[in-house]
Design a protein around this motif. Structure first.
Motif, short mmCIF file in Angstrom:
data_model
loop_
_atom_site.label_atom_id
_atom_site.label_comp_id
_atom_site.label_asym_id
_atom_site.label_seq_id
_atom_site.Cartn_x
_atom_site.Cartn_y
_atom_site.Cartn_z
N GLU A 216 0.77 -1.34 -0.13
CA GLU A 216 0.13 -0.06 0.01
C GLU A 216 0.90 1.24 0.03
O GLU A 216 0.29 2.27 -0.50
N THR A 217 1.88 1.31 0.65
CA THR A 217 2.88 2.34 0.60
C THR A 217 3.72 2.54 -0.82
O THR A 217 4.41 3.47 -1.23
N SER A 218 3.57 1.36 -1.72
CA SER A 218 4.05 1.56 -3.12
C SER A 218 2.95 1.15 -4.00
O SER A 218 3.01 0.01 -4.66
N PRO A 219 1.82 1.69 -4.14
CA PRO A 219 0.75 1.10 -4.84
C PRO A 219 0.94 0.93 -6.16
O PRO A 219 0.34 0.35 -6.90
N ASN A 220 2.09 1.87 -6.90
CA ASN A 220 2.07 1.92 -8.28
C ASN A 220 2.96 0.75 -8.75
O ASN A 220 3.45 0.72 -10.03
N GLY A 221 3.54 0.21 -7.82
CA GLY A 221 4.87 -0.73 -8.35
C GLY A 221 4.08 -1.79 -8.99
O GLY A 221 4.98 -2.62 -9.65
N ARG A 222 3.01 -2.43 -8.82
CA ARG A 222 2.29 -3.40 -9.36
C ARG A 222 2.28 -3.07 -10.97
O ARG A 222 2.31 -4.09 -11.68
N LYS A 223 2.60 -1.92 -11.44
CA LYS A 223 2.52 -1.71 -12.74
C LYS A 223 3.72 -2.14 -13.24
O LYS A 223 3.87 -1.88 -14.75
N TYR A 224 4.79 -2.12 -12.68
CA TYR A 224 6.06 -2.40 -13.27
C TYR A 224 6.45 -3.76 -12.86
O TYR A 224 7.88 -4.04 -12.64
N ALA A 225 5.92 -4.79 -12.89
CA ALA A 225 6.19 -6.17 -12.45
C ALA A 225 7.30 -6.98 -13.26
O ALA A 225 8.41 -7.41 -12.77
N ALA A 226 7.09 -6.90 -14.47
CA ALA A 226 8.19 -7.30 -15.56
C ALA A 226 9.41 -6.42 -15.27
O ALA A 226 10.51 -7.11 -15.43
N LEU A 227 9.34 -5.26 -15.17
CA LEU A 227 10.57 -4.40 -15.05
C LEU A 227 11.15 -4.63 -13.69
O LEU A 227 12.58 -4.89 -13.54
N SER A 228 10.29 -4.80 -12.71
CA SER A 228 11.04 -5.30 -11.52
C SER A 228 11.92 -6.49 -11.38
O SER A 228 12.81 -6.85 -11.04
N SER A 229 11.08 -7.55 -12.19
CA SER A 229 11.61 -8.85 -12.33
C SER A 229 12.88 -8.64 -13.25
O SER A 229 14.12 -9.58 -12.81
N ALA A 230 13.04 -7.87 -14.18
CA ALA A 230 14.16 -7.85 -15.26
C ALA A 230 15.28 -7.10 -14.48
O ALA A 230 16.60 -7.31 -14.74
N LEU A 231 15.00 -6.07 -13.71
CA LEU A 231 16.15 -5.12 -12.94
C LEU A 231 16.57 -6.22 -11.51
O LEU A 231 17.59 -5.85 -11.13
N GLY A 232 15.87 -7.01 -11.03
CA GLY A 232 16.03 -7.71 -9.89
C GLY A 232 16.04 -6.79 -8.73
O GLY A 232 16.84 -6.66 -7.73
N SER A 233 14.86 -5.84 -8.75
CA SER A 233 14.82 -4.84 -7.71
C SER A 233 13.25 -5.05 -7.33
O SER A 233 12.27 -5.29 -7.85
N LEU A 234 13.16 -4.94 -5.86
CA LEU A 234 12.08 -4.84 -5.00
C LEU A 234 11.07 -3.79 -5.71
O LEU A 234 11.52 -2.63 -5.87
N PRO A 235 9.85 -4.17 -5.87
CA PRO A 235 8.89 -2.85 -6.34
C PRO A 235 8.31 -2.14 -5.16
O PRO A 235 7.59 -1.00 -5.02
N TRP A 236 8.65 -2.64 -3.69
CA TRP A 236 8.42 -1.92 -2.41
C TRP A 236 9.71 -1.91 -1.59
O TRP A 236 10.81 -2.38 -2.05
N GLU A 237 9.55 -1.18 -0.58
CA GLU A 237 10.75 -0.81 0.35
C GLU A 237 11.24 -2.18 0.92
O GLU A 237 10.49 -3.18 1.02
#
Length: 387
Positions: A216-237
């Motif tokens: 909920e503190t990173s509500p827009n992180g869900r829009k970048y799921a594939a990017l998060s996976s490709a970067l190896g970076s969490l979409p939240w803190e």
């Protein structure tokens, strides 16, 4: 001026939702994102067999009983294939980066792939890729599935795991995709995709509170799921170590997802496509164990579907050093590699071996098998590495 990487438009297709997004990331932002969590890279309850209607397709819904029993998912679909809205080079490039993150973090899959290639130096194909998600706030299966649907993947069957409070969908690749001649892995025939999600609302209030805190503190992180996976970076803190431990006590799947996010959970070697003597899963399992690799023993090393057509096994997950937001550094489970042999369906037994295609073999997934494969990241299996 910093260069930019443009992530192509994603379109949400499920449940009639249509939203298009384009994201721009500067190279400096991406570099910081890589280093945020991990070391830098070196290069409703349903009964068994019940049936529901989702969107424009009927999907068989199967449930894993607490005992781990399975239901067969052996039917082959006649057609995989909506039109692609993503260029193939771009699509494969994203998959390739997901694979790079996976191999750089997990020495066991990398070593296994190198070892198998040393014996079977022809084309090595992936059966499927697997991901884990949180089924809440738009962070579930749909958030990652949209990327594959945009390339022409087809949503297939749903599987449910009541004891683990999980559900999953698998997606079939488009027939029109063209593998790189002689290409292996990501550059070979496109794999199936298996995406699972934790049914967060079925968890305890305490576990829900932790998961909601980050989603909920990173509500827009869900829009970048594939990017998060490709970067190896969490979409939240990054979470606190105490929160990770709290989730692990109730659901090791939940703890894994909190710390690993959309990272590739595993790739699966298509055993029957190998050309050497390792093209039988029992021989491959024996070969790997003789080389010192630990295989998931939950329910037996070899997991077999009730119809006998799908045979699977997997290694035990690797562990990585993870620094939590409270400064504590701990060893946590990361990813593993799986192996799958799909046998020829009874109706095609008379087809000459030289003419057998993937469409002649057992398709889909098996709840009983998958239920045990999930255990590859659990502490009980990891303890066998040092036991």
């Amino acid at each position: 001026m910093a260069s930019f990487i443009v992530l192509n438009a994603f379109r949400r297709k499920n449940r009639g939702i249509s939203s298009t997004m384009v994201s721009l990331y500067s190279s400096s932002t991406i570099k910081a994102s890589f280093n945020s969590s991990f070391p830098p890279l070196r290069s409703p309850s349903l009964s068994v067999g019940s049936h529901i209607h989702l969107g424009k397709r009927d999907h068989s819904v199967v449930a894993a009983a607490s005992s781990g029993g399975g239901v067969s998912m052996s039917s082959n679909k006649d057609s995989h294939g909506s039109s692609s809205q993503v260029a193939e080079p771009f699509f494969r490039s994203v998959l390739g980066q997901m694979e790079t993150v996976y191999l750089n973090r997990n020495p066991t899959p990398k070593s296994v792939l190198e070892l198998v290639r040393s014996v079977d130096d022809e084309q090595l194909c992936y059966d499927h890729l697997a991901f884990r998600t949180f089924g809440i706030g738009g962070y579930g299966i749909d958030s990652l599935a949209s990327f594959f649907l945009d390339y022409g993947y087809t949503q297939m069957d749903e599987l449910r795991f009541p004891a683990k409070k999980l559900r999953a969908l698998w997606f079939a690749p488009p027939h029109a995709a063209s593998a790189v001649p002689g290409g292996s892995g990501i550059n070979g025939p496109l794999p199936r995709v298996f995406i699972s999600e934790l049914l967060v609302e079925q968890m305890s209030t305490q576990t829900q509170d932790v998961i909601r805190k980050y989603t909920e503190t990173s509500p827009n992180g869900r829009k970048y799921a594939a990017l998060s996976s490709a970067l190896g970076s969490l979409p939240w803190e990054k979470p606190q170590s105490s929160e990770f431990e709290q989730l692990a006590r109730e659901s090791e799947y939940a703890a894994w997802t909190l710390a690993n996010g959309y990272a590739l959970n595993h790739v699966t070697i298509s055993v029957h496509r190998l050309k050497s003597h390792l093209n039988k899963i029992k021989k491959l399992n024996q070969f790997l164990e003789e080389k010192g690799f630990k295989l998931n023993s939950e329910g037996g090393v070899l997991k077999v579907s009730p119809d006998g057509g799908l045979l699977q096994s997997s290694t035990v997950a690797d562990s990585i050093s993870f620094k939590f937001s409270d400064g504590v550094t701990k060893s946590i489970p990361c990813s593993y590699i799986e192996f799958a042999e799909r046998l020829v369906l009874p109706q095609f037994q008379n087809v000459p071996e030289s003419e057998i295609k993937e469409s002649h073999r057992r398709d889909g997934f098996e709840v009983g098998n998958a239920d045990k494969i999930f255990e590859s990241t659990n502490q009980e299996q990891l303890s066998r590495r040092t036991g």
